[in-house]
Design an enzyme around this catalytic site. Structure first.
Site, PDB file in Angstrom:
ATOM      1  N   ASP A 145       0.884  -1.168   0.000  1.00 40.20           N
ATOM      2  CA  ASP A 145       0.000   0.000   0.000  1.00 40.20           C
ATOM      3  C   ASP A 145       0.916   1.210   0.000  1.00 40.20           C
ATOM      4  OD1 ASP A 145      -1.917  -1.838   2.319  1.00 40.20           O
ATOM      5  OD2 ASP A 145      -2.527  -1.385   0.283  1.00 40.20           O
TER       6      ASP A 145
ATOM      7  N   ASP B 176     -14.320  -5.369  -1.369  1.00 42.77           N
ATOM      8  CA  ASP B 176     -14.176  -5.295   0.087  1.00 42.77           C
ATOM      9  C   ASP B 176     -15.514  -5.704   0.695  1.00 42.77           C
ATOM     10  OD1 ASP B 176     -12.166  -2.243   0.007  1.00 42.77           O
ATOM     11  OD2 ASP B 176     -11.620  -4.341  -0.312  1.00 42.77           O
TER      12      ASP B 176
END
Lengths: 193, 251
Positions: B11, B130
Protein backbone atom coordinates in the site's frame (compact mmCIF):
# COMPACT_ATOMS: atom_id res chain seq x y z
CA UNK A 1 18.64 -3.84 -31.41
CA UNK A 2 15.37 -5.38 -30.34
CA UNK A 3 12.22 -3.85 -31.78
CA UNK A 4 9.04 -4.23 -29.74
CA UNK A 5 5.91 -3.89 -31.82
CA UNK A 6 3.52 -1.33 -30.42
CA UNK A 7 0.01 -2.47 -31.33
CA UNK A 8 -1.04 -0.87 -28.06
CA UNK A 9 1.03 1.05 -25.54
CA UNK A 10 -0.11 -1.09 -22.69
CA UNK A 11 2.10 -3.78 -21.24
CA UNK A 12 5.21 -2.87 -23.21
CA UNK A 13 7.02 -1.88 -20.01
CA UNK A 14 7.16 -5.49 -18.78
CA UNK A 15 8.90 -6.67 -21.94
CA UNK A 16 11.15 -3.62 -22.13
CA UNK A 17 12.32 -3.84 -18.54
CA UNK A 18 12.86 -7.60 -18.76
CA UNK A 19 15.14 -7.15 -21.78
CA UNK A 20 16.85 -4.16 -20.15
CA UNK A 21 17.64 -6.34 -17.14
CA UNK A 22 19.37 -8.68 -19.61
CA UNK A 23 21.41 -5.74 -20.81
CA UNK A 24 19.52 -5.28 -24.06
CA UNK A 25 18.41 -2.08 -25.73
CA UNK A 26 14.92 -1.98 -27.14
CA UNK A 27 12.92 0.37 -29.31
CA UNK A 28 9.14 0.61 -29.63
CA UNK A 29 7.89 0.68 -33.18
CA UNK A 30 4.86 0.38 -35.43
CA UNK A 31 6.97 1.14 -38.52
CA UNK A 32 7.13 -1.77 -40.96
CA UNK A 33 10.61 -0.94 -42.19
CA UNK A 34 11.96 -1.07 -38.64
CA UNK A 35 10.13 -4.35 -38.05
CA UNK A 36 11.49 -5.85 -41.25
CA UNK A 37 15.11 -4.90 -40.57
CA UNK A 38 15.55 -5.13 -36.78
CA UNK A 39 17.95 -7.75 -35.44
CA UNK A 40 15.22 -9.09 -33.16
CA UNK A 41 11.51 -8.40 -32.98
CA UNK A 42 9.06 -9.02 -30.16
CA UNK A 43 5.33 -9.00 -30.81
CA UNK A 44 3.85 -8.64 -27.31
CA UNK A 45 0.24 -9.06 -26.48
CA UNK A 46 -2.34 -7.50 -24.35
CA UNK A 47 -5.92 -6.85 -25.29
CA UNK A 48 -8.00 -8.53 -27.92
CA UNK A 49 -7.21 -10.30 -31.16
CA UNK A 50 -9.22 -8.03 -33.46
CA UNK A 51 -7.83 -4.59 -32.51
CA UNK A 52 -4.25 -5.88 -32.49
CA UNK A 53 -4.69 -7.64 -35.85
CA UNK A 54 -6.29 -4.51 -37.29
CA UNK A 55 -3.39 -2.35 -36.14
CA UNK A 56 -0.91 -4.71 -37.75
CA UNK A 57 -2.82 -4.58 -41.00
CA UNK A 58 -3.40 -0.83 -41.20
CA UNK A 59 0.28 -0.10 -40.50
CA UNK A 60 1.66 -2.74 -42.85
CA UNK A 61 3.54 -4.34 -39.95
CA UNK A 62 1.78 -7.62 -40.70
CA UNK A 63 3.53 -7.87 -44.07
CA UNK A 64 6.83 -6.83 -42.51
CA UNK A 65 6.48 -9.66 -39.98
CA UNK A 66 5.76 -12.21 -42.70
CA UNK A 67 8.77 -10.95 -44.69
CA UNK A 68 11.20 -11.11 -41.78
CA UNK A 69 10.05 -14.58 -40.73
CA UNK A 70 10.47 -15.77 -44.31
CA UNK A 71 14.00 -14.32 -44.19
CA UNK A 72 14.66 -16.34 -41.01
CA UNK A 73 15.06 -13.28 -38.78
CA UNK A 74 14.39 -13.97 -35.08
CA UNK A 75 10.84 -13.07 -34.15
CA UNK A 76 9.23 -13.71 -30.75
CA UNK A 77 5.50 -13.56 -30.08
CA UNK A 78 4.22 -13.40 -26.49
CA UNK A 79 0.70 -14.29 -25.37
CA UNK A 80 -1.64 -12.49 -27.78
CA UNK A 81 1.40 -11.95 -30.03
CA UNK A 82 1.89 -15.74 -30.13
CA UNK A 83 -1.83 -16.22 -30.92
CA UNK A 84 -1.63 -13.73 -33.80
CA UNK A 85 0.91 -15.99 -35.57
CA UNK A 86 -1.79 -18.62 -36.19
CA UNK A 87 -4.54 -18.86 -38.78
CA UNK A 88 -7.21 -17.22 -36.67
CA UNK A 89 -8.89 -17.07 -33.28
CA UNK A 90 -12.32 -17.94 -31.94
CA UNK A 91 -12.01 -14.69 -29.99
CA UNK A 92 -12.54 -12.80 -33.26
CA UNK A 93 -14.10 -15.21 -35.69
CA UNK A 94 -13.75 -14.22 -39.31
CA UNK A 95 -10.56 -12.28 -38.66
CA UNK A 96 -7.54 -14.11 -40.08
CA UNK A 97 -4.33 -14.31 -38.09
CA UNK A 98 -0.94 -13.83 -39.69
CA UNK A 99 -0.93 -17.44 -40.90
CA UNK A 100 2.73 -17.94 -39.98
CA UNK A 101 1.80 -21.13 -38.11
CA UNK A 102 -0.83 -23.76 -38.82
CA UNK A 103 -3.61 -24.10 -36.28
CA UNK A 104 -6.34 -22.03 -34.65
CA UNK A 105 -6.76 -20.26 -31.34
CA UNK A 106 -9.75 -21.55 -29.38
CA UNK A 107 -11.42 -20.90 -26.05
CA UNK A 108 -9.77 -22.96 -23.31
CA UNK A 109 -12.04 -24.96 -21.06
CA UNK A 110 -10.38 -25.49 -17.71
CA UNK A 111 -11.13 -25.33 -13.99
CA UNK A 112 -10.54 -21.58 -14.04
CA UNK A 113 -11.05 -19.00 -16.73
CA UNK A 114 -8.90 -17.02 -17.47
CA UNK A 115 -6.09 -19.54 -17.15
CA UNK A 116 -3.96 -17.42 -14.87
CA UNK A 117 -1.00 -18.26 -12.68
CA UNK A 118 2.14 -20.34 -12.58
CA UNK A 119 2.36 -23.80 -14.14
CA UNK A 120 5.00 -26.22 -15.33
CA UNK A 121 5.73 -26.97 -18.95
CA UNK A 122 5.94 -30.58 -20.12
CA UNK A 123 9.69 -30.04 -19.88
CA UNK A 124 9.77 -29.46 -16.14
CA UNK A 125 13.45 -28.55 -16.14
CA UNK A 126 12.44 -25.00 -17.03
CA UNK A 127 10.47 -24.53 -13.83
CA UNK A 128 7.05 -22.91 -13.70
CA UNK A 129 6.16 -20.03 -16.00
CA UNK A 130 3.35 -17.47 -15.79
CA UNK A 131 0.20 -17.70 -17.89
CA UNK A 132 -2.67 -15.20 -18.20
CA UNK A 133 -5.08 -16.01 -21.03
CA UNK A 134 -8.58 -17.15 -21.87
CA UNK A 135 -7.88 -18.48 -25.36
CA UNK A 136 -5.16 -20.86 -26.49
CA UNK A 137 -3.94 -23.28 -29.13
CA UNK A 138 -4.53 -27.01 -28.78
CA UNK A 139 -2.60 -28.11 -31.86
CA UNK A 140 0.27 -26.62 -33.89
CA UNK A 141 1.13 -29.08 -36.66
CA UNK A 142 4.45 -28.67 -38.37
CA UNK A 143 6.13 -26.81 -35.53
CA UNK A 144 8.27 -27.81 -32.56
CA UNK A 145 5.91 -27.63 -29.59
CA UNK A 146 6.22 -27.29 -25.81
CA UNK A 147 3.07 -28.22 -23.91
CA UNK A 148 1.24 -27.26 -20.73
CA UNK A 149 -2.18 -28.29 -19.43
CA UNK A 150 -5.48 -26.55 -18.94
CA UNK A 151 -8.41 -28.94 -19.23
CA UNK A 152 -6.16 -30.95 -21.55
CA UNK A 153 -2.86 -30.21 -23.30
CA UNK A 154 -2.37 -26.85 -24.95
CA UNK A 155 0.55 -25.23 -26.76
CA UNK A 156 2.69 -23.32 -24.27
CA UNK A 157 5.43 -22.49 -26.76
CA UNK A 158 6.10 -23.16 -30.41
CA UNK A 159 9.12 -22.83 -32.66
CA UNK A 160 9.42 -22.95 -36.42
CA UNK A 161 12.62 -21.70 -37.98
CA UNK A 162 13.38 -18.28 -36.55
CA UNK A 163 9.86 -17.89 -35.22
CA UNK A 164 9.31 -18.46 -31.51
CA UNK A 165 5.99 -18.04 -29.75
CA UNK A 166 5.13 -18.30 -26.06
CA UNK A 167 1.60 -18.42 -24.73
CA UNK A 168 3.07 -17.68 -21.28
CA UNK A 169 4.83 -14.43 -20.38
CA UNK A 170 8.60 -14.99 -20.22
CA UNK A 171 9.02 -11.37 -19.09
CA UNK A 172 6.88 -12.13 -16.00
CA UNK A 173 8.21 -15.61 -15.28
CA UNK A 174 11.08 -14.77 -12.95
CA UNK A 175 14.24 -16.80 -13.43
CA UNK A 176 12.60 -19.33 -15.76
CA UNK A 177 11.55 -16.48 -18.02
CA UNK A 178 15.01 -14.94 -17.97
CA UNK A 179 16.49 -18.25 -19.07
CA UNK A 180 13.88 -18.52 -21.82
CA UNK A 181 14.66 -15.01 -23.17
CA UNK A 182 18.40 -15.57 -22.84
CA UNK A 183 18.18 -18.78 -24.83
CA UNK A 184 16.18 -17.03 -27.57
CA UNK A 185 18.71 -14.21 -27.81
CA UNK A 186 21.71 -16.55 -27.76
CA UNK A 187 20.32 -18.99 -30.32
CA UNK A 188 19.82 -16.15 -32.76
CA UNK A 189 22.94 -14.17 -32.04
CA UNK A 190 23.47 -11.39 -34.53
CA UNK A 191 26.62 -9.37 -35.06
CA UNK A 192 26.42 -6.10 -33.19
CA UNK A 193 23.08 -7.03 -31.66
CA UNK B 1 -4.91 -26.86 -10.85
CA UNK B 2 -2.40 -24.10 -10.95
CA UNK B 3 0.11 -23.47 -8.22
CA UNK B 4 -1.17 -21.44 -5.29
CA UNK B 5 0.25 -17.92 -5.44
CA UNK B 6 1.60 -15.86 -2.54
CA UNK B 7 1.25 -12.13 -3.21
CA UNK B 8 2.78 -9.44 -1.01
CA UNK B 9 0.82 -6.21 -1.14
CA UNK B 10 2.39 -2.76 -1.02
CA UNK B 11 0.00 0.00 0.00
CA UNK B 12 1.73 3.15 -1.18
CA UNK B 13 1.15 6.73 -0.09
CA UNK B 14 3.43 9.59 -1.14
CA UNK B 15 6.01 7.18 -2.49
CA UNK B 16 6.31 5.12 0.70
CA UNK B 17 4.87 1.77 1.68
CA UNK B 18 2.43 2.15 4.59
CA UNK B 19 0.26 -0.16 6.61
CA UNK B 20 -2.46 0.11 9.21
CA UNK B 21 -5.58 -1.58 10.39
CA UNK B 22 -8.53 -0.76 8.12
CA UNK B 23 -6.66 2.23 6.77
CA UNK B 24 -6.38 3.88 10.19
CA UNK B 25 -3.14 4.59 12.04
CA UNK B 26 -0.95 4.31 8.94
CA UNK B 27 2.75 3.79 9.55
CA UNK B 28 5.75 3.86 7.23
CA UNK B 29 7.02 0.43 6.22
CA UNK B 30 9.74 1.40 3.78
CA UNK B 31 10.73 2.08 0.19
CA UNK B 32 8.56 0.37 -2.44
CA UNK B 33 11.36 -0.59 -4.81
CA UNK B 34 13.53 -2.14 -2.07
CA UNK B 35 10.58 -4.08 -0.71
CA UNK B 36 9.52 -5.24 -4.17
CA UNK B 37 12.99 -6.53 -4.93
CA UNK B 38 13.25 -8.25 -1.59
CA UNK B 39 9.87 -9.94 -2.03
CA UNK B 40 10.68 -11.19 -5.51
CA UNK B 41 13.95 -12.67 -4.34
CA UNK B 42 12.14 -14.08 -1.28
CA UNK B 43 9.82 -16.11 -3.50
CA UNK B 44 6.81 -13.90 -4.17
CA UNK B 45 4.74 -15.13 -7.12
CA UNK B 46 3.24 -11.74 -7.84
CA UNK B 47 3.16 -8.25 -6.34
CA UNK B 48 0.23 -5.95 -5.65
CA UNK B 49 0.82 -2.19 -5.59
CA UNK B 50 -2.13 -0.19 -4.28
CA UNK B 51 -2.02 3.58 -4.31
CA UNK B 52 -3.92 4.53 -1.19
CA UNK B 53 -3.19 8.21 -1.62
CA UNK B 54 -5.62 8.18 -4.55
CA UNK B 55 -9.35 8.47 -4.00
CA UNK B 56 -12.26 8.26 -6.39
CA UNK B 57 -12.21 12.05 -6.40
CA UNK B 58 -8.50 12.30 -7.29
CA UNK B 59 -8.33 9.59 -9.90
CA UNK B 60 -5.32 7.27 -10.15
CA UNK B 61 -1.89 8.85 -9.93
CA UNK B 62 1.48 7.97 -8.46
CA UNK B 63 2.82 6.21 -11.55
CA UNK B 64 6.39 7.10 -10.59
CA UNK B 65 6.44 4.38 -7.95
CA UNK B 66 4.86 1.93 -10.39
CA UNK B 67 7.49 2.64 -13.05
CA UNK B 68 10.30 2.29 -10.52
CA UNK B 69 8.99 -1.04 -9.24
CA UNK B 70 8.35 -2.36 -12.77
CA UNK B 71 11.95 -1.65 -13.74
CA UNK B 72 13.18 -4.13 -11.14
CA UNK B 73 10.44 -6.77 -11.18
CA UNK B 74 10.33 -10.04 -13.19
CA UNK B 75 7.01 -11.26 -11.79
CA UNK B 76 3.45 -10.04 -12.45
CA UNK B 77 2.40 -6.68 -11.03
CA UNK B 78 -1.17 -5.80 -10.07
CA UNK B 79 -1.81 -2.09 -9.62
CA UNK B 80 -4.83 -0.29 -8.22
CA UNK B 81 -6.12 2.56 -6.13
CA UNK B 82 -8.58 5.20 -7.30
CA UNK B 83 -9.00 3.75 -10.78
CA UNK B 84 -12.02 5.52 -12.13
CA UNK B 85 -11.87 5.19 -15.90
CA UNK B 86 -10.32 3.42 -18.86
CA UNK B 87 -7.88 6.35 -18.97
CA UNK B 88 -6.76 5.70 -15.40
CA UNK B 89 -6.28 2.00 -16.17
CA UNK B 90 -4.39 2.82 -19.36
CA UNK B 91 -2.02 5.02 -17.41
CA UNK B 92 -1.25 2.18 -15.00
CA UNK B 93 -0.82 -0.42 -17.73
CA UNK B 94 1.44 1.90 -19.71
CA UNK B 95 3.50 2.53 -16.60
CA UNK B 96 4.16 -1.14 -16.01
CA UNK B 97 1.16 -2.81 -14.42
CA UNK B 98 0.19 -6.20 -15.85
CA UNK B 99 -3.27 -6.09 -14.28
CA UNK B 100 -5.42 -3.26 -12.96
CA UNK B 101 -7.81 -3.45 -10.02
CA UNK B 102 -10.97 -1.40 -9.82
CA UNK B 103 -13.31 -1.21 -6.86
CA UNK B 104 -15.60 1.73 -6.07
CA UNK B 105 -15.77 2.97 -9.65
CA UNK B 106 -17.03 -0.43 -10.84
CA UNK B 107 -19.67 -0.59 -8.11
CA UNK B 108 -20.83 2.88 -9.20
CA UNK B 109 -20.74 1.91 -12.87
CA UNK B 110 -20.41 -1.80 -13.63
CA UNK B 111 -20.11 -1.13 -17.38
CA UNK B 112 -16.58 0.13 -16.64
CA UNK B 113 -15.55 -3.52 -16.26
CA UNK B 114 -16.78 -4.31 -19.75
CA UNK B 115 -14.94 -1.33 -21.23
CA UNK B 116 -11.72 -2.41 -19.51
CA UNK B 117 -12.08 -6.03 -20.58
CA UNK B 118 -12.88 -5.03 -24.17
CA UNK B 119 -9.82 -2.82 -24.30
CA UNK B 120 -7.25 -4.80 -22.34
CA UNK B 121 -8.69 -8.27 -21.92
CA UNK B 122 -10.28 -10.01 -18.94
CA UNK B 123 -6.90 -11.17 -17.70
CA UNK B 124 -5.90 -7.54 -17.08
CA UNK B 125 -9.17 -6.61 -15.36
CA UNK B 126 -9.35 -7.31 -11.64
CA UNK B 127 -12.37 -6.50 -9.49
CA UNK B 128 -11.37 -5.64 -5.95
CA UNK B 129 -14.21 -6.41 -3.54
CA UNK B 130 -14.18 -5.29 0.09
CA UNK B 131 -16.76 -7.38 1.92
CA UNK B 132 -18.18 -6.90 5.40
CA UNK B 133 -20.31 -9.43 7.25
CA UNK B 134 -24.03 -8.75 7.46
CA UNK B 135 -26.90 -10.71 8.98
CA UNK B 136 -27.53 -12.71 5.84
CA UNK B 137 -24.12 -12.87 4.19
CA UNK B 138 -21.83 -10.05 3.17
CA UNK B 139 -22.28 -6.52 1.92
CA UNK B 140 -19.83 -4.21 0.20
CA UNK B 141 -17.78 -1.36 1.55
CA UNK B 142 -16.37 1.13 -0.92
CA UNK B 143 -14.20 4.26 -0.98
CA UNK B 144 -11.64 2.61 1.29
CA UNK B 145 -14.28 1.82 3.86
CA UNK B 146 -16.01 5.18 3.88
CA UNK B 147 -19.27 3.81 2.52
CA UNK B 148 -21.35 0.70 3.20
CA UNK B 149 -23.29 -0.32 0.15
CA UNK B 150 -26.39 -2.45 0.41
CA UNK B 151 -25.25 -4.87 -2.26
CA UNK B 152 -24.72 -8.58 -1.68
CA UNK B 153 -20.98 -9.12 -2.11
CA UNK B 154 -21.30 -12.61 -3.58
CA UNK B 155 -23.94 -11.51 -6.08
CA UNK B 156 -21.71 -8.57 -7.00
CA UNK B 157 -18.76 -10.91 -7.51
CA UNK B 158 -20.79 -12.92 -9.97
CA UNK B 159 -22.05 -9.85 -11.82
CA UNK B 160 -18.56 -8.33 -11.97
CA UNK B 161 -17.12 -11.42 -13.64
CA UNK B 162 -20.01 -11.55 -16.10
CA UNK B 163 -19.29 -7.90 -16.94
CA UNK B 164 -15.63 -8.64 -17.68
CA UNK B 165 -13.53 -9.01 -14.55
CA UNK B 166 -11.08 -11.87 -15.00
CA UNK B 167 -9.95 -12.09 -11.39
CA UNK B 168 -11.28 -11.13 -7.97
CA UNK B 169 -9.24 -9.55 -5.18
CA UNK B 170 -11.49 -10.43 -2.27
CA UNK B 171 -10.82 -8.60 0.99
CA UNK B 172 -12.59 -9.28 4.23
CA UNK B 173 -13.09 -5.89 5.82
CA UNK B 174 -13.72 -7.57 9.18
CA UNK B 175 -10.49 -9.55 9.08
CA UNK B 176 -8.14 -7.03 7.47
CA UNK B 177 -5.16 -6.26 9.67
CA UNK B 178 -6.26 -8.56 12.49
CA UNK B 179 -4.03 -11.54 11.69
CA UNK B 180 -6.89 -13.87 12.62
CA UNK B 181 -7.07 -15.68 9.31
CA UNK B 182 -9.03 -15.13 6.11
CA UNK B 183 -12.84 -15.21 6.00
CA UNK B 184 -13.29 -18.80 4.84
CA UNK B 185 -17.10 -18.79 4.47
CA UNK B 186 -16.75 -15.68 2.27
CA UNK B 187 -14.16 -17.46 0.11
CA UNK B 188 -16.33 -20.56 -0.21
CA UNK B 189 -19.37 -18.50 -1.14
CA UNK B 190 -17.53 -16.55 -3.84
CA UNK B 191 -15.71 -19.66 -5.10
CA UNK B 192 -18.98 -21.44 -5.72
CA UNK B 193 -20.35 -18.43 -7.61
CA UNK B 194 -17.54 -17.70 -10.10
CA UNK B 195 -15.02 -19.43 -12.41
CA UNK B 196 -12.31 -16.76 -12.29
CA UNK B 197 -9.24 -16.90 -10.07
CA UNK B 198 -9.79 -15.48 -6.58
CA UNK B 199 -7.13 -13.79 -4.44
CA UNK B 200 -7.87 -13.98 -0.71
CA UNK B 201 -7.05 -10.87 1.29
CA UNK B 202 -7.62 -9.70 4.85
CA UNK B 203 -6.42 -11.47 8.00
CA UNK B 204 -3.81 -13.85 6.67
CA UNK B 205 -0.88 -14.26 9.04
CA UNK B 206 0.14 -17.89 9.51
CA UNK B 207 0.77 -20.55 6.86
CA UNK B 208 -2.24 -22.42 8.29
CA UNK B 209 -4.42 -19.43 7.33
CA UNK B 210 -3.03 -19.51 3.79
CA UNK B 211 -3.56 -23.26 3.47
CA UNK B 212 -7.13 -22.98 4.74
CA UNK B 213 -7.88 -20.15 2.30
CA UNK B 214 -6.57 -22.17 -0.63
CA UNK B 215 -8.59 -25.20 0.41
CA UNK B 216 -11.64 -22.92 0.70
CA UNK B 217 -11.20 -21.97 -2.93
CA UNK B 218 -8.64 -19.17 -3.14
CA UNK B 219 -6.13 -19.41 -6.00
CA UNK B 220 -3.83 -16.92 -4.33
CA UNK B 221 -3.29 -15.35 -0.92
CA UNK B 222 -2.36 -11.73 -0.36
CA UNK B 223 -0.82 -10.25 2.75
CA UNK B 224 1.11 -7.15 3.71
CA UNK B 225 2.14 -6.52 7.31
CA UNK B 226 3.57 -9.98 7.94
CA UNK B 227 6.03 -9.37 5.11
CA UNK B 228 6.74 -5.68 5.80
CA UNK B 229 7.44 -6.48 9.45
CA UNK B 230 9.59 -9.43 8.36
CA UNK B 231 7.58 -11.88 10.44
CA UNK B 232 7.80 -14.31 7.52
CA UNK B 233 8.71 -14.57 3.85
CA UNK B 234 6.83 -15.88 0.81
CA UNK B 235 9.47 -18.64 0.57
CA UNK B 236 8.81 -19.83 4.10
CA UNK B 237 5.04 -19.74 3.67
CA UNK B 238 5.25 -21.66 0.40
CA UNK B 239 7.47 -24.32 1.87
CA UNK B 240 4.88 -24.78 4.63
CA UNK B 241 2.07 -24.92 2.08
CA UNK B 242 4.04 -27.49 0.10
CA UNK B 243 4.46 -29.55 3.24
CA UNK B 244 0.67 -29.75 3.58
CA UNK B 245 0.41 -31.12 0.04
CA UNK B 246 -0.49 -27.94 -1.84
CA UNK B 247 1.28 -27.24 -5.11
CA UNK B 248 3.39 -24.07 -5.07
CA UNK B 249 6.07 -22.57 -7.27
CA UNK B 250 9.46 -23.58 -5.88
CA UNK B 251 11.86 -20.73 -5.21
Amino acid sequence: MIAIIETSTANLASVETALARLGRETVRTIDPSVVESADYVVLPGVGQFLPARTRLRETGVDRALVDRVRAEKPTLGVCLGFQLFFEGSDESQGEPGLGLLDGRVVALDGPRSPHMGWANLDDRTWGPVYFAHTFGVRSAPGAETTWADCGGPFVAAVRRGALLGCQFHPELSGSAGRRWLTRWLAANRREGA
Amino acid sequence: MMMARVIPCLDVRDGRVVKGVRFQGLRDCGDPVSLAQRYESDGADELALLDIGATPADGAHGVATLRAVRAELSIPLLAGGGVRSVGDATRLLESGADKVAVNTAAVDEPALLTRLADRFGRQCTVIAIDAVRADDGWRLVTSSGAHRVDVNAVVWAQEATERGAGEILLTSWDRDGTGNGYDLPLLRAVRSAVDVPVIASGGGRESEHMAAAIRAGADAVLAATIFHDQLTTPRFLKSELGRTGLEVRPC
